[in-house]
Write a protein that holds these residues in place. Structure first.
Motif, PDB file in Angstrom:
ATOM      1  N   ILE A 241       0.846  -1.198   0.000  1.00 50.72           N
ATOM      2  CA  ILE A 241       0.000   0.000   0.000  1.00 50.72           C
ATOM      3  C   ILE A 241       0.881   1.249   0.000  1.00 50.72           C
ATOM      4  CG2 ILE A 241      -1.783   1.280   1.258  1.00 50.72           C
ATOM      5  CD1 ILE A 241      -2.721  -1.402   2.385  1.00 50.72           C
ATOM      6  N   THR A 242       0.649   2.148  -0.941  1.00 51.82           N
ATOM      7  CA  THR A 242       1.489   3.334  -1.077  1.00 51.82           C
ATOM      8  C   THR A 242       1.040   4.456  -0.142  1.00 51.82           C
ATOM      9  OG1 THR A 242       0.100   4.007  -2.936  1.00 51.82           O
ATOM     10  CG2 THR A 242       2.136   2.850  -3.447  1.00 51.82           C
ATOM     11  N   ASN A 243       1.976   5.343   0.149  1.00 55.48           N
ATOM     12  CA  ASN A 243       1.706   6.462   1.059  1.00 55.48           C
ATOM     13  C   ASN A 243       0.996   7.624   0.378  1.00 55.48           C
ATOM     14  OD1 ASN A 243       2.414   6.216   3.807  1.00 55.48           O
ATOM     15  ND2 ASN A 243       4.588   6.213   3.303  1.00 55.48           N
ATOM     16  N   PHE A 244       1.574   8.086  -0.723  1.00 55.13           N
ATOM     17  CA  PHE A 244       1.151   9.369  -1.281  1.00 55.13           C
ATOM     18  C   PHE A 244      -0.293   9.343  -1.756  1.00 55.13           C
ATOM     19  CE2 PHE A 244       0.801  12.431  -4.831  1.00 55.13           C
ATOM     20  CZ  PHE A 244       1.005  13.595  -4.094  1.00 55.13           C
ATOM     21  N   ALA A 245      -1.086  10.276  -1.253  1.00 56.13           N
ATOM     22  CA  ALA A 245      -2.480  10.517  -1.645  1.00 56.13           C
ATOM     23  C   ALA A 245      -3.444   9.421  -1.201  1.00 56.13           C
ATOM     24  CB  ALA A 245      -2.602  10.740  -3.147  1.00 56.13           C
ATOM     25  N   GLU A 246      -2.904   8.347  -0.586  1.00 55.66           N
ATOM     26  CA  GLU A 246      -3.801   7.315  -0.062  1.00 55.66           C
ATOM     27  C   GLU A 246      -3.689   7.203   1.454  1.00 55.66           C
ATOM     28  OE1 GLU A 246      -5.205   2.708  -0.833  1.00 55.66           O
ATOM     29  OE2 GLU A 246      -3.458   3.488  -1.878  1.00 55.66           O
ATOM     30  N   LEU A 546       8.361  -3.124 -12.601  1.00 56.08           N
ATOM     31  CA  LEU A 546       7.752  -1.984 -13.293  1.00 56.08           C
ATOM     32  C   LEU A 546       6.237  -2.112 -13.349  1.00 56.08           C
ATOM     33  CD1 LEU A 546      10.254  -1.433 -16.251  1.00 56.08           C
ATOM     34  CD2 LEU A 546       9.941   0.013 -14.227  1.00 56.08           C
ATOM     35  N   LEU A 547       5.749  -3.309 -13.701  1.00 60.12           N
ATOM     36  CA  LEU A 547       4.307  -3.509 -13.802  1.00 60.12           C
ATOM     37  C   LEU A 547       3.633  -3.364 -12.438  1.00 60.12           C
ATOM     38  CD1 LEU A 547       1.897  -4.239 -15.590  1.00 60.12           C
ATOM     39  CD2 LEU A 547       2.367  -6.659 -15.095  1.00 60.12           C
ATOM     40  N   GLY A 548       4.251  -3.932 -11.418  1.00 58.14           N
ATOM     41  CA  GLY A 548       3.691  -3.835 -10.078  1.00 58.14           C
ATOM     42  C   GLY A 548       3.621  -2.404  -9.590  1.00 58.14           C
ATOM     43  N   ASN A 549       4.667  -1.628  -9.841  1.00 60.87           N
ATOM     44  CA  ASN A 549       4.672  -0.233  -9.404  1.00 60.87           C
ATOM     45  C   ASN A 549       3.713   0.625 -10.224  1.00 60.87           C
ATOM     46  OD1 ASN A 549       6.489   0.270  -7.124  1.00 60.87           O
ATOM     47  ND2 ASN A 549       8.055  -0.624  -8.442  1.00 60.87           N
ATOM     48  N   PRO A 556      -2.819   4.283  -8.808  1.00 64.23           N
ATOM     49  CA  PRO A 556      -3.562   4.733  -7.622  1.00 64.23           C
ATOM     50  C   PRO A 556      -3.190   6.143  -7.180  1.00 64.23           C
ATOM     51  CG  PRO A 556      -2.778   2.502  -7.315  1.00 64.23           C
ATOM     52  CD  PRO A 556      -2.123   3.015  -8.555  1.00 64.23           C
ATOM     53  N   MET A 557      -1.891   6.481  -7.244  1.00 66.22           N
ATOM     54  CA  MET A 557      -1.473   7.806  -6.800  1.00 66.22           C
ATOM     55  C   MET A 557      -2.036   8.902  -7.690  1.00 66.22           C
ATOM     56  SD  MET A 557       2.365   7.652  -5.189  1.00 66.22           S
ATOM     57  CE  MET A 557       3.164   6.473  -6.259  1.00 66.22           C
ATOM     58  N   THR A 561      -4.657  11.485  -6.205  1.00 62.08           N
ATOM     59  CA  THR A 561      -4.229  12.894  -6.257  1.00 62.08           C
ATOM     60  C   THR A 561      -5.308  13.736  -6.933  1.00 62.08           C
ATOM     61  OG1 THR A 561      -1.894  12.276  -6.362  1.00 62.08           O
ATOM     62  CG2 THR A 561      -2.476  14.482  -7.123  1.00 62.08           C
ATOM     63  N   TYR A 562      -5.839  13.239  -8.032  1.00 63.20           N
ATOM     64  CA  TYR A 562      -6.921  13.939  -8.732  1.00 63.20           C
ATOM     65  C   TYR A 562      -8.142  14.069  -7.832  1.00 63.20           C
ATOM     66  CZ  TYR A 562     -10.524  14.897 -12.234  1.00 63.20           C
ATOM     67  OH  TYR A 562     -11.571  15.455 -12.941  1.00 63.20           O
TER      68      TYR A 562
END
Length: 580
Positions: A241-246, A546-549, A556-557, A561-562
Motif C-alpha cells: 500500500i502506497t503512502n502518497f495521496a492514499e 515496473l508492472l507492479g509499481n 492509484p497515486m 491525487t486527482y
C-alpha cells in the motif's frame, strides 16, 4: 518520573526503550518493566507452536532503528522474532530495566498523586504457580461428551480424547491420527488446520463464527493465457500500500468518507475474480464473510493462507476455460498430492449430544449445508478462539478504564494521561509492534505537552459493526500517519526533497507506512533513517517490478491525487461562497 511498563512483549520492550531515551532534565523518565513470565517475548515466546511464523513482514514489523538484515527471509519464525527482541534489548542496553517473574496484582491511585503498583515474585520452586486465564473459552453445551469418545482403534494407537486451548498446542505430531474439531478461523485456527492435514489427521473440521477474509502473506505465482509468472522473491502484501495521496496527503473530507477503502475494495474484488474465480478472498471458495462487510474497510485480513487448498477442495468449481485464461497458484499446489484430504468448514456447533456428536446450526451457507449431512464425532477439540484483555489488577473504584475507553488516539483517556495502553489495536493489514512504537512516541509527546491541539477527528478505525467481537481494528497506514501528524513527524514532500533528495522522496511516496519514515523529520529524527530508506525500504519497492509499481503505485497515486485535488477545490470554492 517513575514509569511502570507491564509486560515484556514487543510493545512493552519498545515502550521502555523509547521512554528511557526520551528522558530529559525536565522529564526524567525512569522506566522499569514488570513481566510475570520467566523470560521476555510475551505471546511470541509462550504461546508459540511448531512451524509458526509471523504473517507480517520483517520490513514492517521491525522497529524503526533496529532492522533485520536484507538477506534474511521476509517472514520470521516466532523463535527468530524472540531472538530479534533479545538482540534489541542488548543493542540498546536496557536489560537492567526488566524484572522477570514479577506479576502485577494491584494498581491504585496514590493520595499524593501518581499510582501505587503492587507485584509479587514467582517462587523459584513453583514456576507454574500462576495460571494463565487470559484465553477465551466460549461455552458450548455438552462439549464434555467429547471426552467419552473412545474407540478400540484409538486405544490401540494411544490416542486419548482431549479438549484444550491452542495455547497448549506445541507440535504437529500431537495431531496425527486424530479426529479434530478446531474452533476459530483466525490465523491460529488456519495454522492448526494446515498442521493437522500435514500430520495425517483422520478428520479436520474447522469452525467459523462468521467467515474470514483470506489472503496470502506474500503474492504467489499465477498463470495468464497459459504463461506462468513466477517470482523468485515474492513481495509481502503488507509492503504494497502506497503512502502518497492514499495514506499521507489526504484531504480530511476524503478521509472522513473512507472512499479510498471502498474504491480499493471494488478494484481488488474484480482483480481477484479475474485471477482466481472468486471475490470472497484470494482463491477463497468457502468461508466468505457476508457481502456487507467484505473488504479491507471492514475486516482484518487472515494471512495464514496455507490451509486454503484443503478447504477449497470440496467447493472449487471453475470452468477450465477460465482457468486457462488465468490461474492463481497456491503455494502447495505444485507439490505431489499425497491424498485428496479436505478440511471441512462448519459453523460453531450449537451443542454436543451424549454420544459426542456435534450438532451444527442449519443456515443457508454452503459449508453449513454440507456439514449437516455428516456425522461429526471428534476425539479432540481445540479452542483457537483467541485471548481476553485482563485488567483485573486495576482497582475498580479508581476508574482506570480499558483500551476501549482510551479516547485520545486509542492510547490514553482524557484526564488520565499518565496511564497509557500501548499495543492494544489490531491492524487490518499490518503489525502491532510498529504501531506500539508510534503510540509510545505519541504518548511521550502528549506527556510533554507537545502534541498539536485540538486533535483532528480520527478516521482510521475499520468500519466494524456495533455487534462485532473485535472493535479495535484500524487501518495500519492511516493510523500511523495520523499519529505522525499529531506529533509533527509526518514529512512534507518539499521538506523531504530539500533535505534528502529525490531518492528518499520517491521511496516515501511509493512505500508503505514504515515507522522509519516518521523518523526522517520531527521530534524522533534518526540519523540512520535516510540510509534505511534508501536501502531496505527501497528494496521493497523495486521488488514489485515496473508492472507492479505501475498498477499498485503510479495509477492509484494519480487517481487519488486527482480526487483529493477536486475535493480541495470544492472546499475552497465553498469557503469563498460562504457555503462551508
Amino acid at each position: 518520573m517513575k514509569v511502570v511498563v507491564i509486560g515484556a512483549g514487543p510493545a512493552g520492550l519498545v515502550a521502555c526503550k523509547t521512554i528511557l531515551e526520551a528522558a530529559t532534565p525536565d522529564f526524567p523518565f525512569d522506566p522499569i518493566i514488570l513481566e510475570q513470565e520467566s523470560d521476555i517475548g510475551g505471546t511470541f515466546q509462550f504461546r508459540s507452536y511448531e512451524n509458526s511464523n509471523l504473517v507480517s513482514s520483517k520490513q514492517l514489523t521491525s522497529f524503526s532503528d533496529f532492522r533485520m538484515p536484507l538477506e534474511h527471509t521476509d517472514h520470521l519464525t516466532l523463535q527468530e522474532y524472540v531472538d530479534y527482541l533479545r538482540a534489541y534489548i542488548k543493542r540498546f542496553g536496557f536489560q537492567d530495566r526488566i524484572q522477570l517473574n514479577s506479576k502485577v496484582v494491584n494498581v491504585r491511585r496514590s493520595p499524593e498523586g501518581g499510582h501505587l503498583v503492587s507485584y509479587v515474585k514467582r517462587s523459584a520452586n513453583n514456576p507454574n504457580e500462576w495460571e494463565d486465564r487470559s484465553y477465551s473459552i466460549p461455552e458450548i453445551p455438552g462439549i464434555e461428551n467429547v471426552l467419552k469418545n473412545t474407540s478400540p482403534e484409538n486405544e490401540k494407537l494411544g490416542i486419548k480424547p482431549a479438549i484444550y486451548h491452542s495455547v497448549d498446542h506445541k507440535s504437529r505430531s500431537e495431531l496425527t491420527g486424530r479426529r479434530l474439531l478446531i474452533l476459530g478461523t483466525g490465523e491460529t485456527g488456519m495454522d492448526l488446520a494446515y498442521e493437522a492435514a500435514k500430520a495425517g489427521a483422520k478428520e479436520v473440521v474447522l469452525c467459523t463464527r462468521g467467515g474470514f477474509l483470506s489472503f496470502p502473506k506474500v503474492l504467489n505465482d499465477f498463470e495468464f493465457l497459459g504463461f506462468k509468472f513466477e517470482s523468485k522473491n515474492p513481495v509481502p502484501i503488507d509492503t504494497l500500500i502506497t503512502n502518497f495521496a492514499e495514506t499521507a496527503y489526504v484531504h480530511p473530507w476524503v478521509q472522513a468518507s473512507h472512499i479510498r477503502w471502498f474504491i480499493s475494495d471494488f478494484v481488488i474484488k474484480r482483480v481477484l475474480w479475474l485471477l482466481t474465480g472468486t471475490q470472497a478472498g484470494c482463491n477463497q471458495w468457502v468461508g466468505e464473510v457476508e457481502p456487507a462487510r467484505l473488504g479491507r474497510a471492514y475486516v482484518a485480513l487472515n494471512k495464514s493462507h496455507k490451509a486454503m487448498p484443503y478447504l477449497n477442495r470440496p467447493y472449487r468449481n471453475r470452468p477450465k476455460i477460465l482457468d486457462y485464461l488465468s490461474r492463481y497458484i497456491d503455494p502447495d499446489e505444485d507439490m505431489p498430492p499425497v491424498t485428496d484430504f479436505a478440511v471441512e468448514l462448519a459453523p460453531f456447533p450449537s451443542y454436543f449430544l451424549e454420544s459426542g456428536q456435534a450438532v451444527f446450526p442449519i443456515t443457508k451457507r454452503k459449508d453449513s449445508i454440507r456439514i449437516s449431512k455428516r456425522d461429526v464425532r471428534p476425539d479432540t477439540v481445540i479452542y483457537a478462539t483467541g485471548y481476553t484483555q485482563d485488567f483485573s489488577f486495576f482497582q475498580p473504584d479508581d476508574n482506570y478504564g480499558t483500551p476501549g475507553e482510551a479516547d485520545i488516539r486509542n492510547v490514553t483517556k482524557t484526564g488520565d494521561e499518565s496511564v497509557s495502553f500501548i499495543g492494544f489495536l489490531r491492524p487490518g493489514v499490518g503489525a502491532i509492534p510498529p504501531i506500539a512504537e508510534m503510540q509510545t512516541f505519541f504518548w511521550i509527546e502528549l506527556i510533554k505537552g507537545r502534541v498539536k491541539q485540538p486533535l483532528p477527528p480520527s478516521h482510521y478505525h475499520l468500519l466494524v459493526r456495533e455487534t462485532a467481537r473485535i472493535k479495535y481494528a484500524v487501518d495500519h497506514g492511516t493510523y500511523m500517519s495520523t499519529l505522525a501528524k499529531d506529533i509533527g513527524a509526518a514529512p512534507g514532500l518539499f521538506e523531504l526533497w530539500w533535505e534528502y533528495g529525490t531518492h528518499v522522496l520517491i521511496c516515501y511516496c511509493f512505500g508503505a507506512a514504515f515507522t522509519t519514515f516518521y523518523r526522517l523529520v520531527g521530534p524522533y529524527r534518526l540519523a540512520s533513517a535516510p540510509e534505511i530508506v534508501k536501502t531496505e525500504l527501497w528494496e521493497t519497492i523495486t521488488r514489485r517490478g515496473l508492472l507492479g509499481n505501475l498498477l499498485m503505485g503510479v495509477i492509484p497515486m494519480i487517481f487519488y491525487t486527482y480526487l483529493n485535488l477536486c475535493v480541495y477545490l470544492v472546499e475552497k470554492s465553498g469557503r469563498i461562497l460562504g457555503l462551508v
